[in-house]
Scaffold this motif. Structure first.
Motif, PDB file in Angstrom:
ATOM      1  N   LYS A 274     -28.567 -40.196 -33.193  1.00  0.00           N
ATOM      2  CA  LYS A 274     -28.284 -38.807 -33.528  1.00  0.00           C
ATOM      3  C   LYS A 274     -28.096 -37.974 -32.269  1.00  0.00           C
ATOM      4  O   LYS A 274     -27.205 -37.119 -32.180  1.00  0.00           O
ATOM      5  N   THR A 275     -28.918 -38.231 -31.242  1.00  0.00           N
ATOM      6  CA  THR A 275     -28.810 -37.485 -29.988  1.00  0.00           C
ATOM      7  C   THR A 275     -27.520 -37.827 -29.250  1.00  0.00           C
ATOM      8  O   THR A 275     -26.801 -36.937 -28.776  1.00  0.00           O
ATOM      9  N   ILE A 276     -27.219 -39.130 -29.173  1.00  0.00           N
ATOM     10  CA  ILE A 276     -26.008 -39.559 -28.451  1.00  0.00           C
ATOM     11  C   ILE A 276     -24.760 -38.987 -29.111  1.00  0.00           C
ATOM     12  O   ILE A 276     -23.902 -38.390 -28.448  1.00  0.00           O
ATOM     13  N   PHE A 277     -24.652 -39.163 -30.431  1.00  0.00           N
ATOM     14  CA  PHE A 277     -23.470 -38.653 -31.123  1.00  0.00           C
ATOM     15  C   PHE A 277     -23.456 -37.129 -31.154  1.00  0.00           C
ATOM     16  O   PHE A 277     -22.384 -36.519 -31.195  1.00  0.00           O
ATOM     17  N   GLY A 278     -24.633 -36.517 -31.130  1.00  0.00           N
ATOM     18  CA  GLY A 278     -24.683 -35.057 -31.064  1.00  0.00           C
ATOM     19  C   GLY A 278     -24.109 -34.528 -29.763  1.00  0.00           C
ATOM     20  O   GLY A 278     -23.400 -33.515 -29.737  1.00  0.00           O
ATOM     21  N   ILE A 279     -24.416 -35.227 -28.663  1.00  0.00           N
ATOM     22  CA  ILE A 279     -23.875 -34.813 -27.362  1.00  0.00           C
ATOM     23  C   ILE A 279     -22.365 -35.046 -27.320  1.00  0.00           C
ATOM     24  O   ILE A 279     -21.594 -34.182 -26.889  1.00  0.00           O
ATOM     25  N   LEU A 280     -21.942 -36.213 -27.781  1.00  0.00           N
ATOM     26  CA  LEU A 280     -20.527 -36.569 -27.702  1.00  0.00           C
ATOM     27  C   LEU A 280     -19.656 -35.724 -28.632  1.00  0.00           C
ATOM     28  O   LEU A 280     -18.472 -35.504 -28.351  1.00  0.00           O
ATOM     29  N   SER A 281     -20.212 -35.255 -29.747  1.00  0.00           N
ATOM     30  CA  SER A 281     -19.412 -34.472 -30.696  1.00  0.00           C
ATOM     31  C   SER A 281     -19.248 -33.019 -30.271  1.00  0.00           C
ATOM     32  O   SER A 281     -18.542 -32.254 -30.951  1.00  0.00           O
ATOM     33  N   LEU A 282     -19.886 -32.614 -29.181  1.00  0.00           N
ATOM     34  CA  LEU A 282     -19.664 -31.305 -28.560  1.00  0.00           C
ATOM     35  C   LEU A 282     -19.915 -30.139 -29.527  1.00  0.00           C
ATOM     36  O   LEU A 282     -19.200 -29.132 -29.506  1.00  0.00           O
ATOM     37  N   GLY A 283     -20.907 -30.283 -30.375  1.00  0.00           N
ATOM     38  CA  GLY A 283     -21.264 -29.193 -31.264  1.00  0.00           C
ATOM     39  C   GLY A 283     -20.305 -28.982 -32.426  1.00  0.00           C
ATOM     40  O   GLY A 283     -20.258 -27.888 -33.008  1.00  0.00           O
ATOM     41  N   TRP A 284     -19.569 -30.006 -32.803  1.00  0.00           N
ATOM     42  CA  TRP A 284     -18.588 -29.869 -33.884  1.00  0.00           C
ATOM     43  C   TRP A 284     -19.280 -29.619 -35.220  1.00  0.00           C
ATOM     44  O   TRP A 284     -20.196 -30.343 -35.600  1.00  0.00           O
TER      45      TRP A 284
END
Length: 469
Positions: A205-215
Motif C-alpha cells: 500500500k505504501t509503495i503503490f501510494g508513493i508511485l501513484s502520486l496521490g491519484w
C-alpha cells in the motif's frame, strides 16, 4: 446476448473484449495477477531459464572489462561484428512499444489498449539490452563513456565529434529511453492507484501510494492526465521515426559500398516496426496463455498486429529489391560486387536465411485462417525475429569482410563471449519482463475500461431485448 451474437455487424467487427465483463471484473482479473502467485508453472520455467542467462551476461561482461574487447570476434577488416549487430537489433525490437502507444493513440485505434502497456515495457527493456553494446564497445567504459556526453568541451578538455552519427546515436537513444519511460509511467498512474486501493499489505500500500502520486480519479486529475498523455504521445511519435533513422546513419553516412545509400532511414524504421511487432506477439501470446487473458488479449488484437507485420514486411521486401536494383542501376562495380557477394558469397547462407524469414514468412499472413491461428503466428513471429537479426548481421558483415584490397579479406566468426553476451541479454530482457508481469499491471486497466464502455454504448439495438446490459 444471443441476439447480439447473431448480428452480422458484430461478426464483421468483433468486440475487443469478449467476456462481457464489468468494470469490477476487469479490475479483479488484471489486479489479481500482481497480488497472487503465478497460476501456471510455465512462469517459473521461464524464470529458471532467464536467471542463468542473466548470470552468464554478468560473467561475459566482467571478463570483457578485465580483458578487453579483443575477446570478441571483431577483426580486420570486420571491425564491427555481433556487438553492433545486436545493438541495432535490440533498438529495433523496442520500436513497436512506442508505435503502439503513441501513434496508434493519436489515430484513436482502440485495439491498442490491451497490448500497449506490455509493449511499452518491452521498449524499455530492449533499450536497456541495446545500451550494453556501445558502452562496452568503447573498450574502457568506466573511462570512456563520458566522451559521448554532450558536455562542454572546456570541461573535459576533450573535443567530441558532433558530426559523427555515433554521437547522434547517444542523443537519440537516451532521449528515446527517457520519453518512453515517462510515457510508460504516466500511463501506469491510474492503475497504480487501483493497486494501492486494493492492497492489504501495508508495504504494498505504501509503495503503490508513493508511485501513484496521490491519484484519486477526480475530473481535474483525469483532465490533466489526458493532456499529459497526449503531449507525451506527440513527443514520442517523431522519436519512432528519428531514432532508427539516426541508427541507420551509422552506416548511411559512410562511403562504404553496401552502406552508403539513402534508402537506409525508411528501410530501418520499417524493419524496426516489423521486428518489434513480431516480438510483441511472441511475448503476448505466452502471457495470455500463462495468465488466462484470452478474453482481454483477443484474436482481434493479435490479428491486427499480424496485419501490421504483413504491411511492414512487404516494405522490407521492397527495400531489399530496391537495394539490388540501385546497385545494378548505379553502374558502380564495387556496389554491384557487394550485393552479389551478399547473395552468393561466403555469407550467402545468412542472406538467404534473411530473405526466407523476412520476405517469405510474413506472406502467410495474407490468409485469415493463418493470421488468426495463435500457434502459426507464434512460430512465424519467431522466424521474423531471427530474420531481422540476420538482416543486421548481413548488412554489417558482408559489407566489411571484403574491402577494396583482396589481400585483407577476412571472415567473421563469433567467440564464446559474443555468443554468451547475446544470450545474456535475452536473460536480462526476459527477467525484467517477467518481473514486470509479476508486480505491475501488464494490461492498462483504465484504458480497457474505456473500450468496455465504448462497446456497451455502441451495441446494436437488438441487443437490449434480452437484457444484455
Amino acid at each position: 446476448m444471443a441476439d447480439l451474437a447473431l448480428d452480422p455487424r458484430m461478426e464483421l467487427n468483433p468486440p475487443l473484449i469478449t467476456s462481457g465483463a464489468t468494470y469490477a471484473e476487469v479490475n479483479q482479473q488484471i489486479s489479481v495477477i500482481t497480488e497472487t502467485a503465478p497460476p501456471k508453472q510455465w512462469y517459473w520455467v521461464f524464470f529458471g531459464v532467464a536467471l542463468p542467462l542473466l548470470g552468464l551476461l554478468g560473467v561475459c561482461l566482467t571478463y570483457l572489462a578485465f580483458t578487453g574487447i579483443g575477446v570478441w570476434g571483431n577483426n580486420v577488416p570486420v571491425g564491427w561484428g555481433w556487438d553492433i549487430t545486436n545493438f541495432v537489433w535490440w533498438i529495433g525490437i523496442g520500436h513497436a512499444g512506442t508505435l503502439i502507444s503513441a501513434i496508434l493513440f493519436l489515430f484513436r485505434q482502440k485495439w491498442r489498449t490491451s497490448i500497449n502497456r506490455a509493449a511499452e515495457a518491452m521498449t524499455l527493456f530492449a533499450v536497456a539490452c541495446a545500451g550494453i553494446y556501445p558502452l562496452f564497445h568503447t573498450g574502457r567504459p568506466w573511462r570512456a563513456f563520458y566522451w559521448l556526453l554532450p558536455a562542454p568541451n572546456e570541461l573535459l578538455h576533450m573535443w567530441q565529434n558532433f558530426r559523427s552519427p555515433l554521437m547522434w546515436d547517444v542523443f537519440a537513444v537516451s532521449t528515446y529511453a527517457t520519453v518512453s519511460a515517462l510515457f510508460w509511467f504516466v500511463g501506469l498512474i491510474p492503475d497504480l492507484a487501483t493497486l494501492r486501493d486494493r492492497a492489504q499489505n501495508p508495504v504494498r500500500k505504501t509503495i503503490f501510494g508513493i508511485l501513484s502520486l496521490g491519484w484519486r480519479g477526480s475530473a481535474s486529475q483525469w483532465r490533466h492526465y489526458e493532456l499529459a498523455y497526449l503531449i507525451l504521445a506527440g513527443l514520442s511519435t517523431p522519436l519512432v521515426l528519428s531514432v532508427h533513422s539516426i541508427v541507420s546513419f551509422d552506416f548511411a553516412t559512410s562511403v562504404l559500398p553496401g552502406w552508403h545509400t539513402t534508402i537506409f532511414p525508411p528501410y530501418f524504421v520499417a524493419g524496426a516496426v516489423f521486428s518489434g511487432f513480431a516480438m510483441v506477439i511472441t511475448l503476448m501470446t505466452l502471457a495470455r496463455y500463462i495468465y488466462g487473458l484470452e478474453n482481454l488479449i483477443t484474436i482481434k488484437h493479435l490479428e491486427n498486429m499480424c496485419k501490421v507485420i504483413l504491411a511492414t514486411g512487404t516494405i522490407v521486401g521492397f527495400a531489399y529489391a530496391t537495394e539490388f536494383f540501385i546497385a545494378w542501376y548505379s553502374a558502380n562495380q564495387y556496389e554491384r560486387f557487394i550485393f552479389m557477394n551478399r547473395a552468393f558469397g561466403p555469407y550467402g547462407w545468412a542472406y538467404w536465411t534473411m530473405i526466407s524469414c523476412n520476405v517469405i514468412a510474413p506472406q502467410f499472413f495474407w490468409f485469415k485462417k493463418l493470421r488468426t491461428s495463435v500457434p502459426v503466428m507464434f512460430v512465424l513471429c519467431i522466424f521474423i525475429n531471427i530474420g531481422m537479426w540476420f538482416e543486421r548481421f548481413v548488412i554489417i558483415a558482408t559489407s566489411l569482410h571484403r574491402d577494396f584490397l583482396p589481400s585483407s579479406w577476412g571472415y567473421f566468426r563469433p567467440t564464446w563471449v559474443d555468443i554468451g553476451t547475446f544470450a545474456g541479454t535475452f536473460g536480462l530482457f526476459l527477467t525484467l519482463f517477467l518481473l514486470f508481469l509479476r508486480f505491475l499491471p501488464a494490461i492498462a486497466i483504465s484504458e480497457v475500461k474505456g473500450v468496455l464502455h465504448h462497446q456497451i454504448n455502441t451495441q446494436p439495438a437488438t441487443a437490449g431485448k434480452g437484457g444484455a446490459h
